[in-house]
Design a protein around this motif. Structure first.
Motif, PDB file in Angstrom:
ATOM      1  N   ASN A  67       1.277  -1.633   0.074  1.00  0.00           N
ATOM      2  CA  ASN A  67       0.289   0.586   0.269  1.00  0.00           C
ATOM      3  C   ASN A  67       1.255   0.853   0.568  1.00  0.00           C
ATOM      4  OD1 ASN A  67      -1.791  -1.923  -0.264  1.00  0.00           O
ATOM      5  ND2 ASN A  67      -2.799  -1.869   2.769  1.00  0.00           N
ATOM      6  N   PHE A  68       1.868   1.387   0.751  1.00  0.00           N
ATOM      7  CA  PHE A  68       2.884   2.414   0.629  1.00  0.00           C
ATOM      8  C   PHE A  68       3.184   2.565  -0.354  1.00  0.00           C
ATOM      9  CE2 PHE A  68       7.062   4.254   2.235  1.00  0.00           C
ATOM     10  CZ  PHE A  68       6.627   5.243   2.764  1.00  0.00           C
ATOM     11  N   GLY A  95       9.677   5.787   1.673  1.00  0.00           N
ATOM     12  CA  GLY A  95       9.595   6.310   0.275  1.00  0.00           C
ATOM     13  C   GLY A  95       9.939   6.509  -1.023  1.00  0.00           C
ATOM     14  N   GLU A  96      10.668   6.711  -0.898  1.00  0.00           N
ATOM     15  CA  GLU A  96      11.585   7.030  -1.785  1.00  0.00           C
ATOM     16  C   GLU A  96      12.161   5.784  -2.967  1.00  0.00           C
ATOM     17  OE1 GLU A  96      15.598   9.477  -2.190  1.00  0.00           O
ATOM     18  OE2 GLU A  96      15.749   7.302  -2.039  1.00  0.00           O
ATOM     19  N   ILE A  97      11.713   5.673  -4.640  1.00  0.00           N
ATOM     20  CA  ILE A  97      12.340   4.575  -5.095  1.00  0.00           C
ATOM     21  C   ILE A  97      13.067   4.344  -5.478  1.00  0.00           C
ATOM     22  CG2 ILE A  97      10.850   3.006  -6.857  1.00  0.00           C
ATOM     23  CD1 ILE A  97       8.504   4.416  -6.349  1.00  0.00           C
ATOM     24  N   PRO A  98      14.493   3.679  -5.118  1.00  0.00           N
ATOM     25  CA  PRO A  98      15.461   3.978  -5.597  1.00  0.00           C
ATOM     26  C   PRO A  98      15.532   3.652  -7.234  1.00  0.00           C
ATOM     27  CG  PRO A  98      15.191   2.922  -3.962  1.00  0.00           C
ATOM     28  CD  PRO A  98      13.845   2.784  -4.348  1.00  0.00           C
ATOM     29  N   TYR A  99      16.685   4.299  -7.747  1.00  0.00           N
ATOM     30  CA  TYR A  99      16.904   3.560  -8.850  1.00  0.00           C
ATOM     31  C   TYR A  99      17.936   3.281  -8.884  1.00  0.00           C
ATOM     32  CZ  TYR A  99      15.906   8.592 -11.122  1.00  0.00           C
ATOM     33  OH  TYR A  99      15.610   9.903 -11.410  1.00  0.00           O
ATOM     34  N   HIS A 146       9.711   0.642   1.084  1.00  0.00           N
ATOM     35  CA  HIS A 146       8.567   0.991   2.471  1.00  0.00           C
ATOM     36  C   HIS A 146       9.780   1.244   3.849  1.00  0.00           C
ATOM     37  CE1 HIS A 146       5.852  -0.260   6.060  1.00  0.00           C
ATOM     38  NE2 HIS A 146       5.213   1.257   5.808  1.00  0.00           N
ATOM     39  N   LEU A 147      10.779  -0.570   4.095  1.00  0.00           N
ATOM     40  CA  LEU A 147      11.234  -0.154   5.959  1.00  0.00           C
ATOM     41  C   LEU A 147      12.499  -0.231   4.842  1.00  0.00           C
ATOM     42  CD1 LEU A 147       8.783  -3.112   6.452  1.00  0.00           C
ATOM     43  CD2 LEU A 147       8.771  -0.469   7.730  1.00  0.00           C
ATOM     44  N   ASP A 148      13.069  -1.407   3.869  1.00  0.00           N
ATOM     45  CA  ASP A 148      14.497  -0.750   3.721  1.00  0.00           C
ATOM     46  C   ASP A 148      15.122  -0.067   3.520  1.00  0.00           C
ATOM     47  OD1 ASP A 148      13.993  -3.576   5.310  1.00  0.00           O
ATOM     48  OD2 ASP A 148      14.080  -4.947   3.341  1.00  0.00           O
ATOM     49  N   VAL A 149      14.520   0.821   2.485  1.00  0.00           N
ATOM     50  CA  VAL A 149      15.315   1.773   1.952  1.00  0.00           C
ATOM     51  C   VAL A 149      16.019   2.107   3.427  1.00  0.00           C
ATOM     52  CG1 VAL A 149      13.638   3.146   2.247  1.00  0.00           C
ATOM     53  CG2 VAL A 149      15.524   3.259   0.442  1.00  0.00           C
ATOM     54  N   GLU A 150      15.613   2.507   4.597  1.00  0.00           N
ATOM     55  CA  GLU A 150      16.112   3.450   5.672  1.00  0.00           C
ATOM     56  C   GLU A 150      17.746   3.062   6.072  1.00  0.00           C
ATOM     57  OE1 GLU A 150      15.410   4.278  10.111  1.00  0.00           O
ATOM     58  OE2 GLU A 150      12.656   3.637   8.521  1.00  0.00           O
TER      59      GLU A 150
END
Length: 794
Positions: A276-277, A587-591, A576-580
């Motif tokens: 959802n996020f 929320g950032e969608i990594p390149y 949602h969680l691991d990018v931090e």
């Protein structure tokens, strides 16, 4: 009453000290860079093609016995949405200052900044707020920041500073301040500005100045115990109109920002909070696609745009139509051309444009007027794509890259590549479908024949006759490169003509040497020729989100929905969680991700990855397909999602759908035309049964956090579908307004619940209708429930 659904109600809070990089905001054509301390480095407009404002920051001081003490929280809590950032203190300090910045678009573009002050002490305190603005960005520009203006002519208007550009460019900037500051000071000396900002006191006001002006303002407050105050600064730009900029910067009551286009965009909810996020942030990235300067990147996002932003997609098509080449091909994207290639035909651009517009028209197959309007243009583009065939296949030059790796600028295959030719096959095949919808049978047969010929040539030159494996490319020296990379999955996700081939690619990319924890990397770690953990921007071994999602889409297309759904869930968890943990922003969608160093690389969200994620949800999880018969839904038998709904999806007319899964069974409710879904009682060879029902109307309903709901109704009954998004049990009361006309004169309603094990309805209770109905709900973790209410006599 329906609640106002916040687009980013699930925005995560994190500590500012955890951030290892800047935050990139996006809205429409605007981009902004915000630092972890809340200061902004720049605001850039893709439409104006220049930087609008440079560094802006605010400092708060407490004045005690003539001494100015900086008010800085030790570790503020930070919340970021695509369009704004807020920093709030966590401690129990007596004087608390919260900072926030948000992008604004419309008649004028720019940003608005708030500093909100609160006195939690027991005595009146003197507070001072200093703000700094560098409109030209010449003073505080960093090496990789976009270039600013030569200078401005700045004039003090007491609560506003008006600026026009110096030099050949035109434009009007206004910095509006509320309340009116006691001092507005201007200088061109960066050291002097930094000294005054640290000192906490400004000299007398300046009337005006020209050049690389730095603006500083001062506000003073006497804050009683328990009182609050606010300083607001608005920095806006207009290309020509001073009056418009003054109106936009004028003080006005705080109002919630609304965007009617975004409010009407498809909504999504499911049993996965991460999904959802990720979907909401992906949707936001597509609503800022105007800020992407690369035409190829916008066209990569075209299929999702045609469903989420149909109005913008038509504008994009009109823009492409005006710049089409004489031969009907779309020009190679200038943004990715290193020089001298801007006027050559772009096979990827042409194929993507054709596939995207065909998806747009196929979803609206019932609108024959729309199809006939655009068909002559699409025929021309299809002919342009067909004209690029040379020796049976479309070649890719070594001077300027084609395919998805063009974003990297290096490490791309050349010669005859599988990916580019699969994209072209998809474009010609879809052109055949639209020709059929337009009633052009001969054109439809021609494009179908061309797609078959192209596919046969691909099988002859790029398929191994013994193993059936798909080669990466045949280079200009005639060497066949058989190594399996993510490129084959990207191409096959657009056109997958061979089930066995696609299946082998899906499973090969699941093996250990491709594994990263978030999906497959671009090149297997066991490939000693191609793999390099340190080569530029990860193209030879790194993880690219857009490519990994293509692998999930391919798994759905190939008949492995459990694999596709599991891979998609891993990507959603990353966002949602691991990018931090990888140094990014939730929320950032990594390149791309440097998998060896375990860090996110690249700035902001990748709009292509966002578009592919939405495609995976709509075409994969919801089972949508587009063809000559218009849109059709076939619900996949296996998924990580126990339930999901899509609300207000635009397929010619807006519709919604709820899917609830139990062991070997699915219940489907929708407002789409009855023929759009599978037959109401379908059983597959594996024993999977799906039952569907149709209602003409629906709305998303109010519910507490962790609980999502959607209500369908017709003239006789209402159907309430509820789902738990969390991994823990949920209970609460859901207020419902019954919309069915049959309840307008009724006193009682019979409530029934669907038994998920059998697909049968059982009576629950008889309820009295008094205004709004309040329904008590208890749901197990990630579970769902259907309740049907029908009118009964007294």
């Amino acid at each position: 009453m329906q609640r106002e659904l916040s687009q980013f109600s699930q925005t995560r809070e994190l500590s500012a000290s955890q951030l290892k990089r800047s935050i990139y905001l996006f809205k429409g054509d605007l981009r902004a860079k915000v630092e972890p301390d809340g200061s902004s480095s720049w605001v850039h407009s893709a439409t104006a093609r220049k930087l609008l404002f440079g560094r802006e920051t605010a400092e708060v001081f407490k004045i005690q016995s003539g001494v100015k003490i900086a008010v800085k929280p030790q570790d503020p809590a930070l919340r970021a949405t695509p369009t704004g950032v807020s920093c709030a203190p966590r401690g129990q300090d007596k004087i608390q200052a919260a900072h926030s910045v948000r992008l604004v678009t419309g008649n004028c573009s720019g940003s608005v900044r708030w500093v909100k002050l609160a006195n939690r002490g027991e005595a009146t305190t003197k507070i001072r707020v200093l703000t700094l603005h560098d409109p030209t960005s010449l003073n505080f520009r960093r090496e990789r920041d976009p270039p600013g203006e030569i200078g401005v002519n700045a004039f003090n208007r007491h609560d506003q500073v008006v600026m026009d550009d110096v030099g050949d460019t035109t434009g009007v900037r206004v910095v509006g301040l509320s309340p009116r500051p006691s001092i507005i000071y201007m200088t061109k000396d960066r050291s002097r500005a930094a000294e005054l900002l640290a000192l906490g006191e400004l000299p007398e006001s300046s009337l005006g100045m020209s050049g690389s002006v730095i603006l500083l303002t001062q506000h003073d407050f006497d804050l009683p115990p328990g009182a609050t105050a606010e300083v607001r600064s608005v920095s806006v730009y207009h290309p020509s109109s001073l009056e418009s900029a003054l109106i936009a910067a004028a003080p006005r009551p705080a109002e919630p920002e609304t965007d009617l286009a975004e409010a009407r965009a498809p909504g999504f909810a499911s049993s996965s909070a991460s999904m959802n996020f990720a979907f909401e942030w992906a949707k936001a990235a597509l609503f800022a696609i105007e800020g992407e300067g690369d035409l190829a990147e916008r066209l990569w996002s075209g299929v999702a745009l045609s469903l989420v932003r149909g109005d913008y997609f038509e504008k994009l098509a009109e823009s492409v139509k005006r710049g089409i080449r004489k031969d009907g091909a779309v020009r190679y994207s200038e943004a990715t051309a290193p020089g001298g290639h801007a006027d050559r035909a772009g096979p990827v651009e042409t194929a993507l444009y054709l596939a995207s517009f065909c998806a747009y028209l196929s979803a609206r197959a019932g609108d024959k007027k729309l199809v006939r309007k655009w068909y002559p243009h699409l025929k021309r583009v299809g002919d342009g794509l067909a004209g690029m065939l040379a020796g049976g296949l479309i070649p890719s030059s070594g001077d300027s890259p084609d395919g998805w790796r063009r974003r990297l600028g290096a490490g791309f295959p050349t010669g005859h590549t599988a990916e580019v030719n699969l994209l072209a096959t998809r474009g010609l095949r879809d052109a055949s479908t639209v020709a059929y919808l337009a009633g052009k049978g001969s054109d439809s047969a021609k494009f179908r024949e061309l797609s078959v010929r192209l596919l046969n040539a691909l099988n002859e030159k790029l398929r191994d006759s013994e193993s059936g494996a798909l080669a990466l490319n045949v280079d200009w020296h005639g060497v066949v490169h058989k190594e399996i990379t993510i490129d084959q999955a990207v191409g096959l996700s657009f056109c997958s003509p061979d089930q066995n081939l696609a299946s082998s690619i899906v499973h090969r990319l699941l093996e250990k040497d491709f594994e990263t924890g978030y999906g497959p990397r671009t090149v297997a770690g066991s490939n000693n020729l191609y793999f390099s953990p340190s080569y530029g921007e990860g193209q030879l071994g790194g993880y690219w989100t857009r490519a990994a999602i293509s692998h999930a889409i391919l798994a759905f297309l190939t008949g492995y929905p459990s694999i596709g759904s599991a891979q998609l869930e891993r990507v959603a968890r990353l966002i949602h969680l691991d990018v931090e943990r990888l140094g990014g922003i939730p929320g950032e969608i990594p390149y791309w991700i440097d998998t060896e160093r375990r860090q996110v690389v690249g700035s902001g969200s990748d709009p292509v990855a966002a578009s592919r994620l939405i495609e995976a949800v709509v075409f994969g999880e919801a089972g949508l397909s587009l063809g000559s018969q218009g849109p059709k839904f076939k619900i996949p038998e296996a998924s990580q999602l126990r339930w999901l709904f899509i609300h207000d999806l635009d397929l010619g007319r807006r519709g919604s759908m709820f899917v609830g899964r139990s062991a070997g069974r699915a219940a489907v409710v929708s407002t789409f035309e009855p023929g759009t879904l599978e037959d109401s009682a379908r059983t597959s060879g594996q024993g999977f049964a799906a039952t569907s029902s149709h209602f003409p109307e629906c709305e998303r309903i109010a519910s507490q956090a962790g609980l999502e709901g959607i209500m369908f109704w017709d003239g006789n009954s209402s159907l309430l579908c509820l789902g738990n998004t969390s991994g823990s049990a949920c209970s609460g009361v859901v207020p419902v307004t019954l919309r069915s006309k049959s309840f307008s004169t009724a006193l009682y309603a019979q409530m029934e619940e669907l038994r998920q094990e059998t697909g049968l309805w059982t009576s629950v209770e008889r309820v009295k209708l008094l205004g709004r109905l309040e329904i008590k709900v208890e749901l197990r973790p990630n579970s769902w429930k259907m309740l049907r209410l029908s009118r009964v006599g007294q």
